[in-house]
Design an enzyme around this catalytic site. Structure first.
Site, PDB file in Angstrom:
ATOM      1  N   ASP A  83       0.710  -1.157  -0.068  1.00 28.04           N
ATOM      2  CA  ASP A  83      -0.141  -0.034  -0.004  1.00 28.04           C
ATOM      3  C   ASP A  83       0.873   1.200   0.085  1.00 28.04           C
ATOM      4  OD1 ASP A  83      -1.943   2.096   0.489  1.00 28.04           O
ATOM      5  OD2 ASP A  83      -2.450   1.286   2.589  1.00 28.04           O
ATOM      6  N   ASP A 270      -2.009   5.432  -5.199  1.00 24.72           N
ATOM      7  CA  ASP A 270      -2.583   4.823  -4.152  1.00 24.72           C
ATOM      8  C   ASP A 270      -2.689   3.603  -4.606  1.00 24.72           C
ATOM      9  OD1 ASP A 270      -3.060   3.374  -2.072  1.00 24.72           O
ATOM     10  OD2 ASP A 270      -4.281   4.952  -1.179  1.00 24.72           O
TER      11      ASP A 270
END
Ligand SMILES: *[C@@H]1O[C@H](CO)[C@@H](O)[C@H](O)[C@H]1NC(C)=O
Ligand SMILES: *[C@@H]1O[C@H](CO)[C@@H](O)[C@H](O)[C@H]1NC(C)=O
Ligand SMILES: *[C@@H]1O[C@H](CO)[C@@H](O)[C@H](O)[C@H]1NC(C)=O
Length: 388
Positions: A83, A270
């Site tokens: 992430d 992201d």
């Protein structure tokens, strides 16, 4: 129609790292009783020839990519989402609370069965919009591919929100920036660099789509892999020191149907957010220019006539003076719902809280088209056309 919200919810759940999609900043309890002894960093860049390592990722329904790591000695395997929107790493703990179903469902770390476990001291708590993950910090060796870092701080989760019970990965490995203002320990990638297990402070993502078949999705640690992209990179400098955030010049349609972010705006990349998220007023302008029908609910999605999707213009993100177009099939997705095919925008509108700066989040639907390198040494991000 009334099956739609459920299907949409599922989509949001698998985009699991809600910290990403809803951009909830990471918070952690202070741990004043314990200070991390810093490993001196080597100056960047240290070596020319890269010792880079490709990590195969598993594609979960085109909405989340995760991969294996091992923790401890002997190593125990976990699947984690990599992430770029958060910095901490956590996995479920063998000590997780019985009432926390989400934590019980997954592989769990047992400190008693690792020879390299160290008591780190201190607790953590990360707020996602779906609930909170909490537990305590521990330290152990962590191996990603064949790259091992020692003394890595990570969270052992003993509480996870109920809504995390349906996800496919055990935990999260943050590739974002460590928050030194809250004494956060070095991230896994920080340790890879300072312990010399990667030669360049760069990592890159290639995300495939299930339909294109064939090649695996890959996270390359320590560099880029030219097998997965074509042409040159378009680079943007980071606009803040501690997030993968940058300035965008504009967002527009190739046929001029609409332009937003006209005076520039902020964007984030992201890897654990499925969709592309923008400020709701700007997304409204874009989607209504194409005849998209807004659906109730937040973040706001739009329904399109599936027979017309191929006729829609490219959506262009203008970065550092260069246009990065997305085809209509990348900002509108087909979803089979109840035997019917529904076309929904993968570009969604979000309302930001008063104290937050509105940003665009370029999630997985963007990163599939653009191979992305995250360059910590030069504080920049590079995008090149992914080779599918
Ligand atoms: C680690 O993986 C890389 C690339 O897959 C390989 O070239 C290298 O030999 C491996 N190193 C070790 C120590 O196994
Ligand atoms: C494992 O962690 C628990 C909780 O922090 C602790 O009480 C226990 O002593 C640890 N086990 C080992 C073998 O250190
Ligand atoms: C890990 O910590 C131990 C002490 O607990 C230390 O001896 C060792 O040098 C550390 N290793 C690295 C790579 O930081």
């Amino acid at each position: 129609m009334n099956v739609l919200p459920a299907a949409v919810l599922v989509l949001f759940l698998v985009s699991y790292c809600a910290a990403g999609i809803l951009n909830i900043p990471l918070t952690k309890a202070r741990t004043p009783q314990w200070k991390f002894k810093r490993v001196p960093r080597r100056p960047w860049p240290f070596r020319v020839h890269a010792l880079a390592k490709d990590i195969k990722l598993i594609n979960y329904k085109n909405t989340l990519y995760y991969g294996p790591i091992t923790i401890g000695t002997p190593g125990k395997e976990f699947n984690v989402a990599f992430d770029t929107g958060s910095s901490a790493m956590w996995v479920p703990s063998v000590h997780c609370l019985t009432r926390s179903v989400a934590c019980q469902n997954y592989r769990r770390y047992d400190n008693a069965s690792s020879n390299t476990y160290k008591d780190r001291g201190g607790t953590f708590r990360i707020e996602y919009d779906l609930g909170k993950v909490a537990g305590y910090w521990s330290q152990d060796s962590v191996t990603v591919g064949n790259l091992t870092v020692k003394n890595q701080t990570f969270g052992e989760a003993i509480i996870e929100p109920q809504l995390f019970a349906d996800t496919t990965n055990d935990g999260i490995l943050g590739l974002g920036f460590r928050h030194t203002n809250i004494d956060e320990d070095p991230t896994v990638f920080d340790n890879m660099v300072s312990q010399g297990v990667v030669s360049d402070p760069v990592f890159s993502f290639y995300l495939n789509s299930i339909e294109s078949g064939g090649r695996d999705s890959v996270l390359t640690l320590g560099g880029t892999n030219p097998d997965y992209y074509t042409g040159d990179f378009t680079f943007v400098d980071l606009s803040v020191p501690d997030q993968w955030q940058f300035k965008m010049d504009r967002v527009q349609f190739s046929n001029g149907a609409a332009t937003v972010c006209q005076d520039g705006c902020q964007g984030l990349v992201d890897s654990a957010t499925s969709l592309i998220v923008g400020p709701i007023d700007e997304v409204d302008v874009i989607m209504s220019a194409l005849g998209g029908i807004p659906m109730p609910g937040l973040p706001r999605m739009y329904i399109f006539d599936c027979s017309n999707v191929d006729n829609l213009p490219d959506l262009e993100f203008v970065l550092n003076g260069k246009k990065l177009p997305l085809k209509s099939r990348d900002y509108i997705m087909e979803m089979p719902i109840d035997g019917k095919t529904v076309c929904l925008s993968s570009l969604v509108g979000k309302t930001w809280e008063k104290e937050e700066t509105p940003v665009w989040i370029l999630g997985i639907f963007f990163m599939r088209t653009y191979y992305t390198q995250f360059d910590k040494g030069n504080s920049r991000i590079g995008f090149a056309k992914a080779k599918h």
